[in-house]
Design an enzyme around this catalytic site. Structure first.
Site, mmCIF file in Angstrom:
data_model
loop_
_atom_site.group_PDB
_atom_site.id
_atom_site.type_symbol
_atom_site.label_atom_id
_atom_site.label_comp_id
_atom_site.label_asym_id
_atom_site.label_seq_id
_atom_site.Cartn_x
_atom_site.Cartn_y
_atom_site.Cartn_z
ATOM 1 C CD GLU A 200 12.539 6.187 -17.474
ATOM 2 O OE1 GLU A 200 11.893 6.967 -16.738
ATOM 3 O OE2 GLU A 200 12.043 5.187 -17.997
ATOM 4 N NE ARG A 291 -2.963 -2.833 -9.740
ATOM 5 C CZ ARG A 291 -1.830 -2.157 -9.836
ATOM 6 N NH1 ARG A 291 -0.712 -2.792 -10.081
ATOM 7 N NH2 ARG A 291 -1.818 -0.836 -9.731
HETATM 8 C C1 MV4 Z 1 9.256 9.614 -13.735
HETATM 9 C C2 MV4 Z 1 9.043 10.977 -13.417
HETATM 10 C C3 MV4 Z 1 9.691 11.922 -14.183
HETATM 11 N N1 MV4 Z 1 10.514 11.535 -15.192
HETATM 12 N N2 MV4 Z 1 10.081 9.290 -14.759
HETATM 13 C C4 MV4 Z 1 6.724 7.781 -10.141
HETATM 14 C C5 MV4 Z 1 5.956 6.518 -10.101
HETATM 15 C C6 MV4 Z 1 6.550 5.661 -11.130
HETATM 16 N N3 MV4 Z 1 5.533 4.868 -11.744
HETATM 17 C C7 MV4 Z 1 7.202 6.580 -12.090
HETATM 18 N N4 MV4 Z 1 7.257 7.858 -11.443
HETATM 19 C C8 MV4 Z 1 7.823 8.913 -12.053
HETATM 20 N N5 MV4 Z 1 8.652 8.627 -13.073
HETATM 21 C C9 MV4 Z 1 10.698 10.232 -15.442
HETATM 22 N N6 MV4 Z 1 11.505 9.869 -16.440
HETATM 23 C C10 MV4 Z 1 8.177 11.280 -12.376
HETATM 24 C C11 MV4 Z 1 7.559 10.241 -11.677
HETATM 25 C C12 MV4 Z 1 6.641 10.662 -10.659
HETATM 26 C C13 MV4 Z 1 5.265 10.413 -10.769
HETATM 27 C C14 MV4 Z 1 4.738 9.718 -11.824
HETATM 28 C C15 MV4 Z 1 3.390 9.480 -11.932
HETATM 29 C C16 MV4 Z 1 2.533 9.948 -10.943
HETATM 30 C C17 MV4 Z 1 3.034 10.642 -9.901
HETATM 31 C C18 MV4 Z 1 4.398 10.891 -9.786
HETATM 32 C C19 MV4 Z 1 4.893 11.603 -8.700
HETATM 33 C C20 MV4 Z 1 6.233 11.836 -8.591
HETATM 34 C C21 MV4 Z 1 7.108 11.358 -9.563
#
Ligand code: MV4
Length: 447
Positions: A200, A291
């Protein structure tokens, strides 16, 4: 309606579900490990069954023991809470095969959303905006380079069997891509037994905004607005609020309607959360949770609707008690997760709570499974309670939160309460000006 519900969980969420059952006049059974014989959920339930030794895999994750407890007590439904078996498709299928209702979606819907590639493909098909990236799994380095060049760097490699932050690698430039893809895939194979990964566009400063949805089991879907869960550390949420300080009414209605329609088209049943990253006015789907979530009370506070009542109604075939137009948003709510942890390092701090005094007054809710004299066992997660504060607007909510935090006493162990006392006085937090990296940067500064 069900006669008797077995609650396959512990701690504050077991109490949360017990309360809903009592209100609906449904008998309750809880299961517990030997470490939880003195736990509050055991004391408050009509019946309890000890299902094994302290480790979760031998007790709260032991499907055979839980099915046996249902058979012994005559429970006709199981509420899984969150964590443990709540997103285990096999558990949902086994209960169905025993004519016991799983209070949650079908095993098939759990399975789709547990596979992050399949979840994203499904979301896209349903018209939910997704993060630009590969269409499915990527194995070939050349293909990876082509996709990354097309969407632009930085990119992120995610494990299809991961989720919640497990198994991710960022590649800032093409020079990083080969190693990122290789290590992400190898680590995913070792950790999950599935080495499939996808690519992504990496969003650098997004907020984490999630939409609470419900399917009624008859092909209708509704949304209960969003929660902003950007304040987190190492993928553990710390503070959640609703509505998001970042959204306007038009954005809220737009993403809410997209999610409700998707849930209807999917034929989904029960509670769900559609997670997005939000950056520069755009929403990008990342995952769906099948959930009830820890932070559901902030949604209950601003809608006045008991989401566990709704789960039970839907699972029993009675449908939702509300239509979309009946769901009105009122004021602002914030939840602070009180963990038995050091407030700076987050090192667990189990032990005996010598004194426990909770705040009260208008707009205050405390969901907790502990009490004065309770000994926190070291085997489970460190959440000991949640403080949920409601106000007519965000300013009033923050004033009330500051006061409630001053009243809260937990003696004998370390908790995250001092962190929240710092956060309520912080200017960025007061302004709602934070992204998913804010808290980790704040903690690193050691202010
Ligand atoms: C991401 C992102 C940046 N760009 N996807 C971390 C948990 C998972 N559910 C998805 N996550 C992330 N995906 C893209 N394309 C950054 C994160 C992420 C994050 C997301 C939500 C809450 C906290 C986070 C902490 C670090 C990275």
């Amino acid at each position: 309606m069900f006669q008797k519900i077995l609650i396959a969980n512990r701690g504050e969420i077991a109490l949360r579900v017990l309360r809903a059952c009592k209100e609906l006049g449904i008998q309750t059974v809880v299961v517990h490990s030997t470490a939880d014989a003195d736990a509050m959920h055991v004391r408050l339930a009509d019946e309890s069954v000890c299902i094994g030794p302290p480790p979760s895999r031998d007790s709260y994750l032991n499907i055979h023991q839980i099915v046996a407890a249902c058979e012994i007590t005559g429970a006709d439904a199981v509420h899984p809470g969150y964590g443990f078996l709540s997103e285990n498709a096999k558990f949902a299928d086994i209960l169905a095969a025993h004519n016991i209702t799983f209070i949650g979606p079908s095993g098939d819907h759990i399975r789709i959303m547990g596979d992050k590639i399949e979840a994203k493909r499904t979301a896209k098909r349903l018209g939910i905006p997704v993060v630009p990236g590969s269409d499915g799994a990527v194995t070939d380095q050349k293909e990876a380079k082509r996709i990354a060049a097309e969407i632009g760097y930085p990119v992120i490699i995610k494990a299809s069997a991961g989720g919640g932050g497990r198994g991710m690698k960022v590649a800032l430039t093409e020079a990083d891509l080969e190693i990122a893809l290789q290590t992400a895939s190898t680590e995913a194979g070792a950790a999950f037994g599935d080495d499939a990964v996808y690519i992504e566009k990496y969003l650098e400063k997004p907020r984490h905004i999630e939409v609470q949805v419900f399917g009624d089991g008859f092909g209708r879907g509704v949304h209960f607005g969003e929660r902003d869960c950007s304040l987190q550390r190492r993928h553990q949420k710390v503070w959640e609020e609703a509505p998001s300080p970042a959204l306007n009414a038009e954005e809220r209605a737009r993403i809410g309607d997209i999610c409700a329609k998707a849930i209807a088209d999917l034929g989904y049943s029960g509670a769900g959360t559609i997670e997005f990253l939000y950056e520069n006015g755009e929403f990008y789907f990342i995952e769906m949770n099948t959930r009830l979530q820890v932070e559901h009370p902030v949604t209950e506070a601003i809608t006045g609707i008991d989401l566990v009542h709704e789960q039970i109604r839907v699972a029993s075939g009675g449908g939702l008690s509300v239509k979309q137009e009946d769901i009105k948003f009122n004021g602002h709510a914030i939840e602070c997760r009180i963990n038995a942890e050091d407030p700076r390092t987050f090192t667990p701090s189990p032990g005996t709570i010598t004194h426990f005094h909770t705040p009260g007054g208008l707009g205050i809710r405390v969901d907790s499974g502990v009490y004065s004299g309770y000994k926190i066992p070291p085997y489970y997660d460190s959440l000991i309670g949640k403080l949920i504060v409601h106000g007519r607007n965000r300013v009033e909510c923050m004033m009330r939160l500051r006061r409630a935090l001053d009243e809260f006493v937990v003696d004998g162990i370390k908790t995250t309460l001092p962190l929240f006392r710092d956060l309520v006085g912080n200017a960025d937090i007061a302004n709602g000006d934070y992204d998913i990296h804010w808290l980790e940067k704040y903690l690193a500064k050691g202010e």
